[in-house]
Scaffold this motif. Structure first.
Motif, PDB file in Angstrom:
ATOM      1  N   VAL A 282      37.348  39.888  49.455  1.00 34.41           N
ATOM      2  CA  VAL A 282      36.295  39.964  48.505  1.00 34.41           C
ATOM      3  C   VAL A 282      36.477  40.714  47.326  1.00 34.41           C
ATOM      4  N   CYS A 283      37.147  42.204  47.453  1.00 31.79           N
ATOM      5  CA  CYS A 283      37.539  42.866  46.259  1.00 31.79           C
ATOM      6  C   CYS A 283      38.351  41.656  45.313  1.00 31.79           C
ATOM      7  N   CYS A 284      39.288  41.124  45.783  1.00 29.81           N
ATOM      8  CA  CYS A 284      40.284  40.012  44.961  1.00 29.81           C
ATOM      9  C   CYS A 284      39.514  39.102  44.422  1.00 29.81           C
ATOM     10  N   ALA A 285      38.649  38.498  45.083  1.00 28.72           N
ATOM     11  CA  ALA A 285      37.886  37.366  44.631  1.00 28.72           C
ATOM     12  C   ALA A 285      36.758  37.703  43.365  1.00 28.72           C
ATOM     13  N   LEU A 286      36.294  38.964  43.680  1.00 26.31           N
ATOM     14  CA  LEU A 286      35.386  39.403  42.792  1.00 26.31           C
ATOM     15  C   LEU A 286      35.872  40.058  41.291  1.00 26.31           C
ATOM     16  N   LEU A 287      37.304  40.305  41.357  1.00 27.13           N
ATOM     17  CA  LEU A 287      37.794  40.779  40.149  1.00 27.13           C
ATOM     18  C   LEU A 287      38.721  39.474  39.444  1.00 27.13           C
ATOM     19  N   LEU A 288      39.006  38.429  40.335  1.00 25.74           N
ATOM     20  CA  LEU A 288      39.802  37.456  39.837  1.00 25.74           C
ATOM     21  C   LEU A 288      39.742  36.700  38.399  1.00 25.74           C
ATOM     22  N   PRO A 289      38.247  36.179  38.326  1.00 30.76           N
ATOM     23  CA  PRO A 289      37.931  35.555  36.957  1.00 30.76           C
ATOM     24  C   PRO A 289      37.861  36.494  35.730  1.00 30.76           C
ATOM     25  N   ALA A 290      37.606  37.900  35.733  1.00 32.66           N
ATOM     26  CA  ALA A 290      37.780  38.825  34.652  1.00 32.66           C
ATOM     27  C   ALA A 290      38.932  39.069  34.413  1.00 32.66           C
ATOM     28  N   VAL A 291      39.886  39.312  35.338  1.00 35.82           N
ATOM     29  CA  VAL A 291      41.449  39.868  35.143  1.00 35.82           C
ATOM     30  C   VAL A 291      42.200  38.536  34.417  1.00 35.82           C
ATOM     31  N   GLU A 292      41.665  37.390  35.086  1.00 36.57           N
ATOM     32  CA  GLU A 292      42.600  36.299  34.597  1.00 36.57           C
ATOM     33  C   GLU A 292      42.157  35.790  33.177  1.00 36.57           C
ATOM     34  N   GLN A 293      40.864  36.005  32.927  1.00 41.00           N
ATOM     35  CA  GLN A 293      40.360  35.654  31.652  1.00 41.00           C
ATOM     36  C   GLN A 293      41.159  36.750  30.564  1.00 41.00           C
ATOM     37  N   TYR A 294      41.243  37.891  31.013  1.00 36.74           N
ATOM     38  CA  TYR A 294      41.980  38.827  30.141  1.00 36.74           C
ATOM     39  C   TYR A 294      43.716  38.545  29.961  1.00 36.74           C
ATOM     40  N   ASN A 295      44.101  37.957  31.201  1.00 34.56           N
ATOM     41  CA  ASN A 295      45.439  37.492  30.986  1.00 34.56           C
ATOM     42  C   ASN A 295      45.954  36.393  30.039  1.00 34.56           C
ATOM     43  N   ILE A 296      44.867  35.463  30.110  1.00 37.55           N
ATOM     44  CA  ILE A 296      45.100  34.099  29.602  1.00 37.55           C
ATOM     45  C   ILE A 296      46.026  34.027  28.278  1.00 37.55           C
ATOM     46  N   VAL A 297      45.881  34.982  27.185  1.00 38.23           N
ATOM     47  CA  VAL A 297      46.401  35.059  25.778  1.00 38.23           C
ATOM     48  C   VAL A 297      47.876  35.236  26.003  1.00 38.23           C
ATOM     49  N   ALA A 298      48.282  35.886  27.361  1.00 42.12           N
ATOM     50  CA  ALA A 298      49.637  36.102  27.624  1.00 42.12           C
ATOM     51  C   ALA A 298      50.443  34.959  27.955  1.00 42.12           C
ATOM     52  N   CYS A 299      49.973  33.993  28.601  1.00 48.57           N
ATOM     53  CA  CYS A 299      50.569  32.847  29.050  1.00 48.57           C
ATOM     54  C   CYS A 299      49.609  31.477  29.285  1.00 48.57           C
ATOM     55  N   PRO A 300      49.009  31.123  28.084  1.00 49.89           N
ATOM     56  CA  PRO A 300      48.045  30.219  28.089  1.00 49.89           C
ATOM     57  C   PRO A 300      48.536  28.681  28.773  1.00 49.89           C
ATOM     58  N   GLU A 301      49.763  28.521  28.763  1.00 53.86           N
ATOM     59  CA  GLU A 301      50.412  27.238  29.290  1.00 53.86           C
ATOM     60  C   GLU A 301      50.438  27.293  30.788  1.00 53.86           C
ATOM     61  N   ARG A 302      50.553  28.608  31.482  1.00 57.89           N
ATOM     62  CA  ARG A 302      50.613  28.662  32.863  1.00 57.89           C
ATOM     63  C   ARG A 302      49.255  28.510  33.401  1.00 57.89           C
ATOM     64  N   PHE A 303      48.181  28.860  32.710  1.00 54.44           N
ATOM     65  CA  PHE A 303      46.832  28.852  33.135  1.00 54.44           C
ATOM     66  C   PHE A 303      46.611  27.182  33.044  1.00 54.44           C
ATOM     67  N   ALA A 304      46.985  26.432  32.197  1.00 52.70           N
ATOM     68  CA  ALA A 304      46.641  25.091  32.044  1.00 52.70           C
ATOM     69  C   ALA A 304      47.330  24.387  33.202  1.00 52.70           C
ATOM     70  N   LYS A 305      48.407  24.799  33.907  1.00 55.93           N
ATOM     71  CA  LYS A 305      49.078  24.321  34.916  1.00 55.93           C
ATOM     72  C   LYS A 305      48.264  24.491  36.181  1.00 55.93           C
ATOM     73  N   LEU A 306      47.710  25.893  36.186  1.00 58.46           N
ATOM     74  CA  LEU A 306      46.866  26.161  37.283  1.00 58.46           C
ATOM     75  C   LEU A 306      45.722  25.303  37.238  1.00 58.46           C
ATOM     76  N   ALA A 307      44.947  25.126  36.209  1.00 59.32           N
ATOM     77  CA  ALA A 307      43.939  24.305  35.983  1.00 59.32           C
ATOM     78  C   ALA A 307      44.160  22.791  36.729  1.00 59.32           C
ATOM     79  N   GLN A 308      45.587  22.258  36.501  1.00 55.36           N
ATOM     80  CA  GLN A 308      45.862  21.037  36.927  1.00 55.36           C
ATOM     81  C   GLN A 308      45.767  20.996  38.528  1.00 55.36           C
ATOM     82  N   ALA A 309      46.544  22.098  39.129  1.00 57.04           N
ATOM     83  CA  ALA A 309      46.739  22.301  40.405  1.00 57.04           C
ATOM     84  C   ALA A 309      45.328  22.314  41.025  1.00 57.04           C
TER      85      ALA A 309
END
Length: 389
Positions: A282-309
């Motif tokens: 539950v802790c992981c799930a609650l933090l996931l969107p905020a942390v990964e929104q923060y991380n997007i700028v570091a590797c947007p192409e990786r997150f684009a692949k995640l979206a497809q998956a």
């Protein structure tokens, strides 16, 4: 140039309906004469449950054993000390863990203090263990943590409410058992929490600075399986195909993060879980969107692949817009399986954020996060997870 990397997992992994019957033979093959079985009181009392089935197999193989049933969620130092005492008093020679991450972490922690010194707090960190643990077999009963496969041991210091991690190749169990039939009666809330843990453990290694082509493939396949099965497993726990797919996904994610490591979601989740004794998934799930929104700028192409998956349609979108769909899909998954929207739900208090941020940056999972942050950044991420609706 391809970087060098090692790849760690148990030497043998039994998977599929009915594999629990093989445990007695495997114990004999490893010359485990008197294992200490580590589990919780609930599982030990379930008629024909995973503990009962394990004991039946051991009896058929004429294996003597001792039973410890003191496992707690977010296992504490006193749990592993009690297990060690029982192990020594009964002259045990090996360990068998039965349960989810808490049981496996308790078993690893017990093994650590049996062979590497009683003060486990001094061993927090990466590759601090000088001596091997006693032989360890892990019987897994949840599709979540991956702890039956990994080198991570997470223990809570009950005096300070601080979770700490001992990461070592010596912690990897010799053998793991994953029988989906053992999970049919896991409650929906626990299925959701552990399933979201597996989801996060497939996402974080994919954007980790320590990933490689092998772990990338494991992550993407795990995410596809979770997208197709977690909602159904929560809605109908007796759907055998959904349970089977979730076990496979959990194993894939476990193998991935065991080798590519994790990131700030887990580093911060350890602080939430330790401070408020809240379920790790539950802790992981609650933090996931905020942390990964923060991380997007570091590797947007990786997150684009995640979206497809995750099944998002990224056709015609820019890399950044496609990446944003990954965050949207993460939020939707949490909502669909009943995860609350904010860390307020587990009792989080803003006055604790500074201390938790300090400790999160010391956590062994923080170093492979794709974007390097300061304490002020981590405080803001806790606040964002607090404010989100």
């Amino acid at each position: 140039m391809t970087k060098n990397f090692d790849f760690l997992m148990p030497s043998v992994n039994f998977f599929g309906p009915g594999v629990i019957e093989k445990i007695g033979d495997r114990v004999n093959a490893l010359n485990m004469r008197k294992p200490l079985i580590i589990t919780d009181n609930f599982l030990a009392g379930v008629a024909d449950g995973p503990v009962a089935q394990t004991l039946t197999s051991l009896k058929k193989a004429h294996v003597e054993y001792v039973l410890y049933t003191g496992v707690e969620p977010n296992p504490k130092i006193h749990n592993i000390q009690a297990a060690k005492k029982l192990y020594q008093e009964n002259k045990c020679d090996s360990l068998i863990t039965i349960g989810g991450g808490s049981a496996h972490d308790t078993g690893k922690g017990t093994g650590i203090i049996l062979t590497n010194g009683d003060d486990i707090t001094k061993l927090a960190g990466i590759e601090t263990l000088k001596n091997p643990l006693p032989p360890l077999i892990a019987v897994n009963t949840t599709a979540g943590t991956g702890s039956e496969l990994t080198r991570h041991c997470v223990i809570t210091n009950q005096a300070t409410h601080l979770k700490f991690v001992i990461v070592s190749w010596r912690n990897v169990p010799l053998v793991s058992f994953n029988d989906p039939m053992l999970q049919l009666d896991v409650p929906a809330a626990l299925t959701a929490a552990t399933g979201m843990d597996a989801f996060v453990q497939a996402i974080e290694p994919f954007v980790s600075t320590n990933g490689n082509a092998i772990t990338d493939g494991l992550c993407l396949q795990a995410i596809k399986l979770i997208e197709g099965s977690l909602r159904e497993a929560v809605a109908n726990g007796h759907n055998i195909q959904a349970r089977t797919d979730m076990v496979q996904a959990e194993m894939l994610a476990g193998m991935a993060f065991n080798n590519a490591d994790l990131g700030y979601v887990h580093a911060m989740a350890h602080q939430l879980g330790g401070q408020y004794d809240a379920p790790h998934g539950v802790c992981c799930a609650l933090l996931l969107p905020a942390v990964e929104q923060y991380n997007i700028v570091a590797c947007p192409e990786r997150f684009a692949k995640l979206a497809q998956a995750m099944g998002e349609n990224t056709t015609g979108l820019s890399t950044r817009d496609a990446a944003e769909l990954a965050i949207k899909a993460m939020r939707q998954m949490s909502r669909d399986v009943g995860i609350p929207s904010s860390i307020k739900a587990i009792g989080a208090k803003p006055e604790d954020f500074e201390l938790m941020a300090t400790n999160a940056l010391k956590d062994g999972n923080a170093f492979s996060n794709p974007r390097k942050g300061t304490k002020a950044d981590i405080i803001k991420l806790f606040q964002a997870a607090y404010d989100q609706e």
